[in-house]
Design an enzyme around this catalytic site. Structure first.
Site, PDB file in Angstrom:
ATOM      1  N   ASP A  37     -43.145 -39.415  21.345  1.00 32.93           N
ATOM      2  CA  ASP A  37     -42.867 -38.009  19.835  1.00 32.93           C
ATOM      3  C   ASP A  37     -43.542 -37.234  19.809  1.00 32.93           C
ATOM      4  O   ASP A  37     -44.966 -37.381  19.168  1.00 32.93           O
ATOM      5  CB  ASP A  37     -42.571 -39.274  18.540  1.00 32.93           C
ATOM      6  CG  ASP A  37     -40.679 -38.694  18.216  1.00 32.93           C
ATOM      7  OD1 ASP A  37     -40.011 -38.204  17.675  1.00 32.93           O
ATOM      8  OD2 ASP A  37     -41.072 -37.208  17.441  1.00 32.93           O
ATOM      9  N   ASP A  60     -45.605 -33.223  22.908  1.00 35.64           N
ATOM     10  CA  ASP A  60     -44.206 -32.643  22.951  1.00 35.64           C
ATOM     11  C   ASP A  60     -43.816 -32.469  24.019  1.00 35.64           C
ATOM     12  O   ASP A  60     -44.766 -31.743  24.902  1.00 35.64           O
ATOM     13  CB  ASP A  60     -44.905 -30.978  22.453  1.00 35.64           C
ATOM     14  CG  ASP A  60     -43.973 -30.303  22.316  1.00 35.64           C
ATOM     15  OD1 ASP A  60     -42.930 -30.157  23.201  1.00 35.64           O
ATOM     16  OD2 ASP A  60     -44.180 -28.593  22.101  1.00 35.64           O
ATOM     17  N   ASN A  87     -34.767 -39.362  25.269  1.00 30.21           N
ATOM     18  CA  ASN A  87     -33.722 -38.674  23.887  1.00 30.21           C
ATOM     19  C   ASN A  87     -33.959 -38.443  23.450  1.00 30.21           C
ATOM     20  O   ASN A  87     -33.215 -38.071  22.372  1.00 30.21           O
ATOM     21  CB  ASN A  87     -33.889 -40.472  23.698  1.00 30.21           C
ATOM     22  CG  ASN A  87     -34.110 -41.088  22.105  1.00 30.21           C
ATOM     23  OD1 ASN A  87     -32.968 -40.906  22.480  1.00 30.21           O
ATOM     24  ND2 ASN A  87     -34.912 -40.462  21.308  1.00 30.21           N
ATOM     25  N   TYR A 155     -26.511 -26.518  21.865  1.00 32.49           N
ATOM     26  CA  TYR A 155     -26.523 -27.745  21.919  1.00 32.49           C
ATOM     27  C   TYR A 155     -26.334 -28.112  22.737  1.00 32.49           C
ATOM     28  O   TYR A 155     -26.444 -28.566  23.727  1.00 32.49           O
ATOM     29  CB  TYR A 155     -26.733 -28.730  20.371  1.00 32.49           C
ATOM     30  CG  TYR A 155     -26.999 -30.193  20.541  1.00 32.49           C
ATOM     31  CD1 TYR A 155     -28.262 -30.765  20.687  1.00 32.49           C
ATOM     32  CD2 TYR A 155     -25.236 -30.660  20.810  1.00 32.49           C
ATOM     33  CE1 TYR A 155     -28.203 -32.185  20.483  1.00 32.49           C
ATOM     34  CE2 TYR A 155     -25.576 -32.584  20.823  1.00 32.49           C
ATOM     35  CZ  TYR A 155     -26.672 -32.879  20.233  1.00 32.49           C
ATOM     36  OH  TYR A 155     -27.438 -34.203  20.196  1.00 32.49           O
ATOM     37  N   LYS A 159     -27.167 -29.857  26.954  1.00 38.86           N
ATOM     38  CA  LYS A 159     -27.254 -30.976  27.254  1.00 38.86           C
ATOM     39  C   LYS A 159     -25.982 -31.313  28.517  1.00 38.86           C
ATOM     40  O   LYS A 159     -25.963 -31.856  29.434  1.00 38.86           O
ATOM     41  CB  LYS A 159     -26.099 -32.078  25.696  1.00 38.86           C
ATOM     42  CG  LYS A 159     -27.152 -32.287  24.477  1.00 38.86           C
ATOM     43  CD  LYS A 159     -28.350 -32.837  25.018  1.00 38.86           C
ATOM     44  CE  LYS A 159     -28.678 -33.906  23.613  1.00 38.86           C
ATOM     45  NZ  LYS A 159     -29.897 -34.738  23.978  1.00 38.86           N
ATOM     46  N   ILE A 188     -23.299 -41.248  16.217  1.00 38.59           N
ATOM     47  CA  ILE A 188     -23.889 -42.187  15.846  1.00 38.59           C
ATOM     48  C   ILE A 188     -24.689 -42.281  14.068  1.00 38.59           C
ATOM     49  O   ILE A 188     -25.136 -41.001  13.863  1.00 38.59           O
ATOM     50  CB  ILE A 188     -25.822 -42.003  16.460  1.00 38.59           C
ATOM     51  CG1 ILE A 188     -25.227 -41.801  18.250  1.00 38.59           C
ATOM     52  CG2 ILE A 188     -26.725 -43.386  16.659  1.00 38.59           C
ATOM     53  CD1 ILE A 188     -26.833 -41.298  18.856  1.00 38.59           C
ATOM     54  N   THR A 190     -26.840 -42.779  11.982  1.00 38.30           N
ATOM     55  CA  THR A 190     -28.497 -41.876  11.966  1.00 38.30           C
ATOM     56  C   THR A 190     -28.274 -41.641  10.518  1.00 38.30           C
ATOM     57  O   THR A 190     -27.074 -40.403   9.074  1.00 38.30           O
ATOM     58  CB  THR A 190     -28.841 -41.651  13.088  1.00 38.30           C
ATOM     59  OG1 THR A 190     -28.508 -40.035  12.992  1.00 38.30           O
ATOM     60  CG2 THR A 190     -29.623 -42.214  14.471  1.00 38.30           C
TER      61      THR A 190
END
Ligand code: NAD
Length: 252
Positions: A37, A60, A87, A155, A159, A188, A190
């Site tokens: 991460d 990164d 991910n 985005y 994807k 999701i 989160t």
């Protein structure tokens, strides 16, 4: 014996949310995991809870040289690389008329380029290994306009690129027994998404309407279960697939 016994895996974006849950299930299934991460303190902390079979590394994913180094280090330390889960990603909520070219490219430099670089450096190691499984976290935003609530312009397009890249890898590296599949979550549960719903209650109502199964939203574990399956040898004849986990959003 777990379904990922003796497998060595890299999971990106592992400091929080879905990434941490994927690592947890991978460890439970017997894998050794390098969780990476960009958040230095958080990734170390998140991985510590999983004991000796998990390592936290800072990277990164848009950095070409750092990716190459990370993959080399992983194979030096653990002897091989079986699984890569791409991910990590960033979101943009702007529509096409509000978005600058720079912002558009920024999203692509993480979501699309970051995924490409991981794959580019993982494949030669998987070829040496004689097999490999790549799981790319895409989104229903890649499949349905409006699914990312205005963020589709950057985005969703990024994807979409991840999804196309997955199919490309699946086709060209099947001969090396390397599989590549994409997972397409709907909402999701989160922290990040909860904040969005808290600030815009009408979005939660819209999500409920659009995702008809009674839960209306997935837990990270619902998505991670799909990732474990695709990563494992139980899916040894599945490649180039798009696994949608969305409480029925795409049934419209
Ligand atoms: N949350 C949702 O509702 C939802 C829906 C569909 C798809 N997804 C996808 O699921 C995946 C996980 O989502 P999440 O909700 O856990 O996201 P999140 O934002 O909670 O976590 C993403 C992680 O990626 C890391 N990251 C960001 N940029 C990075 C970089 N350049 N290098 C390395 N790490 C970086 C972040 O630090 C963070 O830890 C993402 O690919 C996301 O697009 C999420």
């Amino acid at each position: 014996m777990g379904s990922l016994q003796n497998k060595v895996a890299i999971v990106t974006g592992a400091a929080q949310g879905l990434g941490t849950k994927i690592v947890e299930l991978f460890i439970n299934e017997g894998a050794t995991v390098v969780g990476i991460d960009i958040q230095e303190d958080k990734i170390k902390q998140a991985m510590e809870q999983f004991g000796d079979n998990a390592r936290g590394k800072v990277l990164d994913i848009s950095n070409d040289g750092a990716w190459q180094e990370l993959i080399n280090e992983t194979v030096e330390e653990f002897g091989k690389l079986d699984i890569l889960v791409n991910n990590a990603s960033i979101m943009s909520r702007k529509g096409i008329l509000e978005l600058s070219g720079e912002e558009y490219m920024n999203v692509h430099s993480v979501n699309s380029l970051g995924t490409f670089l991981g794959i580019k450096y993982a494949i030669p190691k998987m070829q040496e290994n004689g097999s490999g499984s790549i799981v790319n976290i895409s989104s229903i935003g890649a499949l349905a306009s409006g699914a990312a609530d205005g963020g589709d312009a950057a985005y969703g397009a990024s994807k979409g690129s991840v999804t196309a890249l997955t199919r490309h890898v699946a086709h060209y590296f099947a001969k090396d027994n390397i599989r590549a599949n994409s997972v397409h979550p709907g909402g999701i549960q989160t922290d990040m998404l909860q904040e969005v719903f808290d600030a815009n209650p009408e979005l939660w109502e819209k999500n409920k309407e659009n995702s008809p199964l009674p839960n209306h939203i997935s837990d990270a574990e619902d998505i991670a279960n799909g990732v474990v399956f695709l990563a494992s040898d139980k899916a040894r004849t599945i490649t180039g697939e798009q696994l949608v986990i969305d409480n029925g959003y795409m049934t419209h």
